[in-house]
Design a protein around this motif. Structure first.
Motif, short mmCIF file in Angstrom:
data_model
loop_
_atom_site.label_atom_id
_atom_site.label_comp_id
_atom_site.label_asym_id
_atom_site.label_seq_id
_atom_site.Cartn_x
_atom_site.Cartn_y
_atom_site.Cartn_z
N LYS A 1 3.39 1.05 -17.24
CA LYS A 1 2.62 1.02 -16.00
C LYS A 1 3.22 -0.05 -15.11
O LYS A 1 3.36 -1.21 -15.50
N ASN B 1 -0.88 -1.84 -10.55
CA ASN B 1 -2.34 -1.81 -10.67
C ASN B 1 -2.88 -1.31 -9.34
O ASN B 1 -2.57 -1.87 -8.29
N ARG B 2 -3.70 -0.27 -9.39
CA ARG B 2 -4.21 0.34 -8.17
C ARG B 2 -5.72 0.16 -8.13
O ARG B 2 -6.43 0.45 -9.10
N THR B 3 -6.22 -0.31 -6.97
CA THR B 3 -7.66 -0.33 -6.71
C THR B 3 -7.87 0.31 -5.35
O THR B 3 -6.91 0.66 -4.66
N THR B 4 -9.08 0.48 -4.97
CA THR B 4 -9.37 1.10 -3.67
C THR B 4 -8.92 0.20 -2.52
O THR B 4 -8.68 0.66 -1.42
N ARG B 5 -8.80 -1.11 -2.77
CA ARG B 5 -8.49 -2.04 -1.69
C ARG B 5 -7.04 -2.52 -1.70
O ARG B 5 -6.49 -2.82 -0.64
N ARG B 6 -6.41 -2.60 -2.88
CA ARG B 6 -5.07 -3.18 -2.89
C ARG B 6 -4.25 -2.63 -4.06
O ARG B 6 -4.78 -2.05 -5.01
N VAL B 7 -2.94 -2.84 -3.96
CA VAL B 7 -1.99 -2.45 -5.00
C VAL B 7 -1.23 -3.70 -5.41
O VAL B 7 -0.75 -4.46 -4.57
N SER B 8 -1.11 -3.93 -6.71
CA SER B 8 -0.37 -5.08 -7.20
C SER B 8 0.49 -4.66 -8.39
O SER B 8 0.24 -3.62 -9.01
N THR C 1 2.12 -4.91 -12.17
CA THR C 1 1.86 -5.41 -13.52
C THR C 1 2.99 -6.39 -13.87
O THR C 1 3.95 -6.57 -13.11
N SER D 1 0.84 -1.19 0.00
CA SER D 1 0.00 0.00 0.00
C SER D 1 0.88 1.24 0.00
O SER D 1 2.01 1.22 0.48
#
Length: 302
Positions: A47, A50-57, A59, A18
């Motif tokens: 890139k 990958n970003r979402t509201t819950r987690r980061v991962s 590419t 995060s």
């Protein structure tokens, strides 16, 4: 963009999972970490996360980039720690050069303390009164008496050597005790020191108040090595004019008698000489600092 800081921010985000945790680990504001990663992606034109509201991962490109950068950062940290360790615990070979009597009377007897402080150093001492080529002979530093005139070298003045005039009791019984420097030119012999390479004799000039006398007495033996000069003086071969530290223990034991005690000779500067280098190695620096301390303890320091 500070690319190195940006890479550290990226790897911290990957490892923490995060931006908030990465910012806390780096002690940076969250917005700064976000901008650093965005700038890195713009610089690489890929890139990385990958970003979402819950987690980061990561590419696929981000995973490959992280694996390479993480190894580089690990190596950088290891090098940083190794250098920091070397500063506090220097190791390796140190090559120094010094005059014979400076080595045997001043430095070598005190080396156990230097060894105790820096046990991982290996010190190779070249003992000679001859001038040495620091670069050609691969010498780290030289301890020398006298004025250093070579402008291509750095000379750190660490002390001054007072001189004393002495002779053995046996010599004085045979030739008498001089009461004035001019007496040395009548019925006395000197143990003369001459400089290796040039053959120039060490001048003897004594001062008392406003009176100054240059001694030009004859000698039976002239020597270009201070240890040998001391041996000649102790053998009673003449009056010896030498650095006080050379004679002091023999004066204390009665083997030598100080002469003309109200007459003084100019002290000779003592310097550590080394080649110019903006980044003086830790090995040389700790030896120089120790020598300054040693000279001060012996009462010769500035």
């Amino acid at each position: 963009m500070d690319q190195f800081l940006a890479v550290r921010a990226f790897t911290a985000v990957v490892e923490a999972g995060s931006f908030v945790k990465a910012a806390n680990a780096l002690d940076l504001p969250r917005n700064t970490v976000t901008k650093l990663v965005q700038a890195l992606e713009a610089h690489l034109h890929v890139k990385l996360l990958n970003r979402t509201t819950r987690r980061v991962s990561t590419t696929n490109d981000g995973t490959a980039y992280y694996e390479r950068m993480a190894r580089l950062i690990d190596e950088w940290q290891e090098a940083d720690l190794a250098l920091a360790s070397a500063q506090s615990n220097p190791r390796g070979r140190l090559r120094v050069d010094m005059g014979a009597t400076i080595a045997t009377v001043l430095v070598i007897p005190a080396l156990p303390e230097f060894q105790r402080r820096y046990p991982d150093l290996q010190i190779d001492i070249g003992v000679s009164d001859r001038p040495v080529d620091l670069l050609g002979d691969r010498v780290d530093c030289v301890l020398r008496s006298g004025t250093v005139t070579d402008p291509s070298l750095i000379a750190r003045h660490i002390g001054d050597m007072p001189f004393v005039t002495t002779a053995t009791p046996g010599y004085l019984r045979k030739h008498g005790v001089p009461n004035h420097p001019s007496d040395l030119e009548n019925g006395h012999l000197l143990v003369r020191y001459f400089f290796a390479g040039t053959g120039r004799q060490l001048p003897i000039e004594l001062v008392r108040g406003n009176e100054r006398v240059k001694v030009k007495a004859r000698h039976f033996v002239g020597i270009n090595d201070t240890n040998a000069m001391l041996a000649a003086g102790l053998a009673g071969l003449g009056v010896m004019h030498s650095p006080a530290f050379i004679a002091e223990q023999h004066i204390a034991s009665g083997l030598l008698v100080p002469l003309l005690r109200d007459w003084k000779a100019a002290s000779v500067p003592l310097s550590i000489v080394y080649a110019p280098n903006r980044h003086l190695s830790t090995r040389v620096r700790v030896f120089v600092d120790w020598m300054v301390e040693l000279i001060r303890e012996r009462g010769l320091g500035r």
